[in-house]
Design an enzyme around this catalytic site. Structure first.
Site, short mmCIF file in Angstrom:
data_model
loop_
_atom_site.label_atom_id
_atom_site.label_comp_id
_atom_site.label_asym_id
_atom_site.label_seq_id
_atom_site.Cartn_x
_atom_site.Cartn_y
_atom_site.Cartn_z
N GLY A 10 -39.02 -43.30 -5.89
CA GLY A 10 -37.94 -42.37 -5.53
C GLY A 10 -38.40 -41.26 -4.60
CG LEU A 12 -40.20 -35.61 -7.70
CD1 LEU A 12 -40.87 -34.53 -6.85
CD2 LEU A 12 -39.55 -35.00 -8.94
CB ALA A 69 -33.02 -39.71 -13.25
CB THR A 71 -30.48 -39.36 -8.80
OG1 THR A 71 -30.56 -40.42 -7.82
CG2 THR A 71 -31.81 -39.23 -9.50
CB THR A 110 -30.96 -31.79 -12.61
OG1 THR A 110 -29.99 -31.36 -11.67
CG2 THR A 110 -30.24 -32.16 -13.89
CG ASP A 111 -29.60 -27.91 -9.46
OD1 ASP A 111 -29.65 -29.14 -9.71
OD2 ASP A 111 -29.22 -27.48 -8.36
CE1 TYR A 133 -28.77 -36.89 -12.45
CE2 TYR A 133 -27.99 -34.71 -11.82
CZ TYR A 133 -29.00 -35.64 -11.90
OH TYR A 133 -30.26 -35.31 -11.43
CE LYS A 137 -32.52 -35.54 -15.12
NZ LYS A 137 -33.69 -36.45 -14.96
N1 NAP Z 1 -32.33 -35.62 -5.82
C1 NAP Z 1 -32.00 -34.40 -6.19
O1 NAP Z 1 -31.39 -33.64 -5.41
C2 NAP Z 1 -32.41 -33.88 -7.55
C3 NAP Z 1 -32.12 -32.55 -7.88
C4 NAP Z 1 -32.53 -32.04 -9.12
C5 NAP Z 1 -33.23 -32.87 -9.99
N2 NAP Z 1 -33.46 -34.16 -9.67
C6 NAP Z 1 -34.21 -35.00 -10.63
O2 NAP Z 1 -35.44 -35.32 -10.01
C7 NAP Z 1 -35.88 -36.61 -10.45
C8 NAP Z 1 -36.20 -37.46 -9.22
O3 NAP Z 1 -35.02 -37.62 -8.44
P1 NAP Z 1 -35.05 -38.39 -7.04
O4 NAP Z 1 -34.03 -37.77 -6.17
O5 NAP Z 1 -36.47 -38.51 -6.59
O6 NAP Z 1 -34.51 -39.83 -7.48
P2 NAP Z 1 -34.20 -41.09 -6.57
O7 NAP Z 1 -34.77 -40.94 -5.21
O8 NAP Z 1 -32.75 -41.40 -6.73
O9 NAP Z 1 -35.05 -42.24 -7.30
C9 NAP Z 1 -34.72 -42.63 -8.58
C10 NAP Z 1 -35.92 -43.31 -9.19
O10 NAP Z 1 -35.58 -43.73 -10.52
C11 NAP Z 1 -35.89 -45.10 -10.64
N3 NAP Z 1 -34.96 -45.75 -11.56
C12 NAP Z 1 -33.61 -45.68 -11.56
N4 NAP Z 1 -33.13 -46.50 -12.53
C13 NAP Z 1 -34.21 -47.07 -13.13
C14 NAP Z 1 -34.36 -48.01 -14.18
N5 NAP Z 1 -33.32 -48.58 -14.80
N6 NAP Z 1 -35.62 -48.37 -14.53
C15 NAP Z 1 -36.69 -47.83 -13.90
N7 NAP Z 1 -36.61 -46.94 -12.90
C16 NAP Z 1 -35.37 -46.58 -12.52
C17 NAP Z 1 -35.76 -45.68 -9.24
O11 NAP Z 1 -36.51 -46.88 -9.17
P3 NAP Z 1 -36.16 -48.07 -8.10
O12 NAP Z 1 -35.78 -47.40 -6.81
O13 NAP Z 1 -37.46 -48.81 -8.02
O14 NAP Z 1 -35.06 -48.87 -8.70
C18 NAP Z 1 -36.35 -44.55 -8.41
O15 NAP Z 1 -37.75 -44.63 -8.39
C19 NAP Z 1 -34.77 -37.16 -11.34
O16 NAP Z 1 -35.12 -36.92 -12.66
C20 NAP Z 1 -33.56 -36.31 -10.98
O17 NAP Z 1 -32.68 -36.20 -12.07
C21 NAP Z 1 -33.08 -34.70 -8.46
#
Ligand code: NAP
Length: 297
Positions: A10, A12, A69, A71, A110-111, A133, A137
């Protein structure tokens, strides 16, 4: 140290994986659909709850960083069983497995656990999510507090970075691509957050894992800005045409899920505790420019 990282494909997770490898950690990179580039790849579908315990028992990590997650906020609203499974139940299974194996757990949250009526939330403020969501979380956070032994909950906000990950772009890349093509981009003037550069967040999270920093921390960018202000900052830093930005409002978006109006985070606790500090927006955009390999004309 030996680290098990979920979500390593992902936005992050890919930044954490790169940093962990550079720091000579032994890294197990768990993923679902997109095989990661860094670390020892480990296919682990988090909807298979029994596989989670098996993987942790086999790897015996010193630390688990849980960055996976579901997301997609609107998808979580529509596919509630899946959202609960991935964001809450899998987190519970990971928290229990972490305690059984004596691993330190960093849970990325998350926020969006906040309702966004006030903004600049600190760690002692009461969560009150406005969409599913955020609810899942928050349930994840509660399960970590209840089931994990030693843990850190790291809440971030609007993560962005220089490369697509998990098969998709992020807000910064979407904007850059549109403006470089000379196309207009509708950007919200009434939604506020603390945009967080993935590589800066990765440094804070890895430090928390290495030091076993316990508790809840707001690990986000150090500036509260609207999406529009963020976009304008990106234009300035990257030499893009800001006249293509079209002001829009949340009510025009037709989203399936509600969004908090102001989910910005007070990062002073993290700034005081960590050597890797939350970045000011202007610093972060300078780093992003370098990561994108661009220079200002
Ligand atoms: N993006 C934001 O703006 C934001 C803001 C605040 C907090 N967060 C938190 O930060 C963290 C990282 O977010 P991100 O934006 O980096 O996420 P992302 O780019 O959407 O990537 C999601 C990751 O979760 C994995 N995943 C999803 N479903 C899965 C499953 N069933 N089994 C195993 N892996 C699974 C995906 O794996 P595959 O791609 O290999 O399927 C991918 O590696 C999350 O906890 C999110 O809640 C994100």
């Amino acid at each position: 140290m030996r680290i098990l990282l979920t979500g390593s494909s992902g936005l992050l997770g890919s930044a954490i994986a790169e940093l962990a490898i550079r720091g000579s950690h032994e890294l197990y990179s768990a993923y679902n659909q997109h095989q990661p580039r860094s670390g020892i790849p480990l296919k682990l579908d988090l909807t298979d709850l029994s596989a989670i315990g098996r993987a942790v028992r086999k790897i015996r990590p010193d630390a688990i960083v849980h960055a996976a997650a579901l997301t997609d906020v609107d998808r979580c609203e529509r596919e509630r069983d899946l959202a609960l499974r991935v964001n809450y139940e899998a987190t519970s299974a990971l928290a229990s497995a972490a305690r059984e194996s004596g691993a330190f757990l960093v849970y990325v949250s998350t926020d969006y656990v906040f309702n966004g009526e006030r903004g600049l939330y600190s760690e002692s403020d009461e969560p009150d999510p406005v969409n599913f969501y955020g609810y899942t979380k928050l349930r994840g956070e509660e399960s970590v507090e209840e089931l994990a032994g030693d843990y850190c909950i790291a809440r971030a906000s609007v993560i962005y970075g220089a490369a697509p990950a998990s098969g998709k772009a992020n807000f910064a890349l979407w904007l850059i691509e549109r403006l470089r093509r000379g196309e207009g981009a509708r950007v919200l003037v009434d939604q506020y957050a603390s945009p967080t550069l993935n590589s800066g967040l990765a440094r804070m999270i890895l430090e928390a894992a290495e030091r076993g920093l316990g508790g809840i921390y707001h690990m986000a960018g150090a500036d509260r800005v609207s999406r529009y202000e963020f976009a304008a900052g990106l234009c300035k830093a990257l030499g893009l045409d800001a006249s293509l930005l079209e002001p829009a409002r949340m009510e025009d978006m037709g989203w399936a899920a509600r969004r908090p109006r102001d989910s910005s985070l007070d990062v002073s606790k993290a700034a005081g505790a960590l050597r890797a500090k939350p970045l000011r927006l202007i610093e972060a955009l300078g780093i992003l420019r370098g990561e994108l390999g661009c220079s200002l004309e």
